[in-house]
Write a protein that holds these residues in place. Sequence first.
Motif, PDB file in Angstrom:
ATOM      1  N   CYS A 558      28.159  27.195  46.170  1.00  0.00           N
ATOM      2  CA  CYS A 558      29.554  27.282  46.949  1.00  0.00           C
ATOM      3  C   CYS A 558      30.325  28.099  46.112  1.00  0.00           C
ATOM      4  O   CYS A 558      30.236  28.404  44.978  1.00  0.00           O
ATOM      5  N   ARG A 559      31.268  28.839  46.848  1.00  0.00           N
ATOM      6  CA  ARG A 559      32.473  29.521  46.238  1.00  0.00           C
ATOM      7  C   ARG A 559      33.372  28.696  45.874  1.00  0.00           C
ATOM      8  O   ARG A 559      33.484  27.713  46.412  1.00  0.00           O
ATOM      9  N   ASP A 584      27.652  27.770  40.970  1.00  0.00           N
ATOM     10  CA  ASP A 584      29.134  28.040  41.241  1.00  0.00           C
ATOM     11  C   ASP A 584      29.570  29.518  41.331  1.00  0.00           C
ATOM     12  O   ASP A 584      29.095  30.272  40.334  1.00  0.00           O
ATOM     13  N   LEU A 585      30.073  29.894  42.272  1.00  0.00           N
ATOM     14  CA  LEU A 585      30.329  31.446  42.504  1.00  0.00           C
ATOM     15  C   LEU A 585      31.739  31.698  42.685  1.00  0.00           C
ATOM     16  O   LEU A 585      32.735  30.772  43.146  1.00  0.00           O
ATOM     17  N   VAL A 587      35.492  33.073  44.141  1.00  0.00           N
ATOM     18  CA  VAL A 587      35.769  32.786  45.620  1.00  0.00           C
ATOM     19  C   VAL A 587      35.517  34.141  46.342  1.00  0.00           C
ATOM     20  O   VAL A 587      35.033  33.871  47.653  1.00  0.00           O
ATOM     21  N   ASN A 588      35.543  35.286  45.651  1.00  0.00           N
ATOM     22  CA  ASN A 588      35.093  36.571  46.429  1.00  0.00           C
ATOM     23  C   ASN A 588      33.576  36.879  46.679  1.00  0.00           C
ATOM     24  O   ASN A 588      33.426  37.958  46.917  1.00  0.00           O
ATOM     25  N   ALA A 589      32.772  36.178  45.945  1.00  0.00           N
ATOM     26  CA  ALA A 589      31.443  36.603  45.848  1.00  0.00           C
ATOM     27  C   ALA A 589      30.653  36.865  47.186  1.00  0.00           C
ATOM     28  O   ALA A 589      31.072  36.282  48.085  1.00  0.00           O
TER      29      ALA A 589
END
Length: 908
Positions: A558-559, A584-585, A587-589
């Motif tokens: 998830c972002r 964990d990515l 937010v803008n991935a």
Amino acid sequence: MFVKTKEELLEYIKGLTDGFRGEEPERFTASAISARLNVSRNLTSQYLNELVKDGLLVKANLRPVYFFHKGMLEAQYDATVAQPTFDSLRELAAHLNREKNRLRNFQKAVGSTRSISDCIEQLKAAVKYPPHGLPVLLAGQPGTGKKLLARLMYEYAADEGVLPPGRLVTAGCAEYRSDGEALAQIFGDARRGDALGCLAAADGGMLLLDEAGALGSECQERLLQFMQTGRYSRCGEDAVRTADVRLVFTVSAEPGRALDRALQRLIPVSVSVPPLEERTPEEKKELLLYFFKREARKNGRKIFIGTSVFHRMMDYVYAGNVAQLKNCVRSCCANAFLYSDADAESLYVYQYHLPEEILAASRADPAAENEQESLISINEYEKLDAVDIFVRFYDSILGCFARQAGEEASLGGVFERCYAYINSFMDYLYFDKKHTNSRFNAIKQVVDGVLEAVSEKYHAVLPVHCGFLISRGLHAQMQRNLTLQRWLERRDADLEGALGTLRRTSPGEMTIALEASELIGQNMDLRISKMDLLLLALNIKYSNKGVQVSAIRGVIACRGYATASSMAETVNKLIGRHTFDAIDLPVNAGEADLAVRLGKYIRRRPTCRAFILLFDTGSMEAVGEGVGGIANIRLGLADNVSTALALAVGRGIWSGQEIGTILKSACGDAAPGCRVLASRRKQEAVVFMSDADTGVAERMIDLFSGSLPRPIETAVIAYDYYRLIQSREEDELFGRYDVKLLIGAMDPGFEGIPFLAIGDMITAEGLGRIDAALSGGLDAAELDAFNKNLLKDFSLLNVVKHLTILNPEKLMGYVQEAVTRLRGITGKRFSNRVTIALYIHISCLIERLITRTPIEQYPETEGFLREKERFVAQVKEAFHFLTSHYAVEIPVSEIAYIYQLVALDYED
Ligand SMILES: Nc1ncnc2c1ncn2[C@@H]1O[C@H](COP(=O)(O)OP(=O)(O)OP(=O)(O)O)[C@@H](O)[C@H]1O
């Protein structure tokens, strides 16, 4: 094993004595040996006593009488066994231990197996260099031990019989007041009657020119002439004298500045002795303890030192090196002595006994100012810290596995025994806990962190002591402890064997242990040893009855900060087992970022081929595309991840369903948001072909995989040879795999696919082909390590040992006999390659006969019997000694397989 000669008996006892540390002495009695070797009791006794007389065995009398291999005992205990008989086993043990503790020449220097081991090797080489040894220059800061090494070098030369004892002369060059005095002292002075000088005194022995840099240029010039010609003259006379003297120079300054260049050029061996600060803390500690112990002996008292005294002495930087450290110890003890009662049995050293320079260099620890601080007993410390204790413990663990390989214990029994050893060792470690230092504590912190994370992840319990145990192993490794390193190298094959057993029987525990070891390695830039890996897996097994790792790995991505982690954690807790890992990515991935992270995740788990990814939003195609290059995986994808979805998928994973079914039932029938992708690229494979018994190929794979430095993406699989040659290129094997190498007894002849005969693997001729097949997956250094392992693991005896459950030595005796008979009866000489293939094949065949599971199937048994009637009869005759002994028949199908191998030579 059929033993015919005294030499063979000697070899057997040598093997038996190798690794013997006092356990099961009954194996060394004449009756046990005669039973094991199928030789009459009388003949065995006669041979054994003759070998004692020959000086090759030692015996311990008192009924029963025990026999050991003398050379092997000496090597193991690093001791000399001077007498052939002992009154009892206990007396022999006491003798060995006494001898072991008697240190010889270089062993007397602390650090002889560590920081100064290279120096010592150079000195030994210089002593032995033919024909008369080489001159040596010892360079190093003041007080580093140059004179000590020179003296020990002389002792070594005398022990080796190269020089006579008692002919070492030392010239203290810095003490001469003038050049004239130096010349007179070294070369002699005719004007002073019989003043012959150091050279004459050292004739036939060694002259140590200490601080040679202090010599003037005339003196250096005359030494140079002497070194070139072996001649010199005394001061004040012209008569030419000769002397046979080995010269050793020491200098405290840079050799280039201390000695004339021409003289320096004539000294081929230049040894640089390291300053104290460049040695490991472990060695500094050893020096401290060594000097304290000497003081204890001198004073006839036990010595206890406060922990803070110890730490301050450890932390102090000794500009005067070992000499200064030694003086500080002396000064502490002298101070403590002054203030103690005259008839006290012990000496207590507190901070206020420290010499001025150390007190001034660091701030006192107020808590330790009083006399209540904990004390270290010098004698106990040394005893407890000995690497020996670890090595003995490690030996015991491997001993448990060795018994199983020798069929003497069940696997359950092996683990029980290991746990018993681990438990009693833990008692020791617990006691040893107070003797830790800051470096060790730092290691332990990392290890504990990793173990905690891993055990939490898999819901596995780890014993509290586990971190301590592994940290101690790592600590020793970081100290580059040579004893331990050598032990690990020597027992590598046994360690592999034990790890192989765990891989087969406890894959879950092994997965966790491997993951922990990888994390520790990443955190500390250090690969944990195979022994530590084994202990880790055993500990996990001990505390968790059958840990399970799912066949499908779940991943939540998830972002957003820790969104995936917290969801995975919640779901894992609800399911009660580790099911999901998290990615964990930022937010803008984008999808590409996710694909890269997922690709990395999958590649790091080469033993798992099925994954389900639950992610928040994005294009499934793009994610799938990103990992499309990874061979032979099945990947289930579902978007719009929620805790409920993850829970449903997680339960599906544990119910053993297939990916598609899991996703369908979790996402609902329509399942618009889920998909299963199978990678398109064929997985590369190395194939072990089995000609008769598939078990053989599988066990070969075990050995092969065990030699790999790490798991690889290339599949290593077993496949039936006859199936391959029947269906040729159409075989489904080629549909599924991109086959890079075929390994087996016979070449199936596929164009473009290299073949490697097992025989060539054993003789190392085929390494190039293996390297070529794996070059995509392993880098050069890893290939190099792999090749070294293969050479070791694929020795004929080791292969046979690995392939069968029978005692390999005994089995090899049978095989040898059978092959020799077959050769005699058929009148054929077999090539090396065929002989090795026959050895392997017949070893397995004998096991099949003995266990009464021979192969009854052969594609055309009847035809074979008709055509090769004579060969069938010949094989039956060659094997008669065995089949009659075990009252079994050798079926024609088995003979047909032997024919296939032998025919390779006929065809050639
Ligand atoms: N590795 C060691 N183990 C035990 N004792 C040592 C060791 N190294 C040095 N010593 C002891 O330290 C003291 C100083 O050593 P030594 O005199 O050999 O040093 P050096 O380098 O020759 O000194 P200098 O340059 O000042 O003459 C000696 O008492 C020696 O026995």
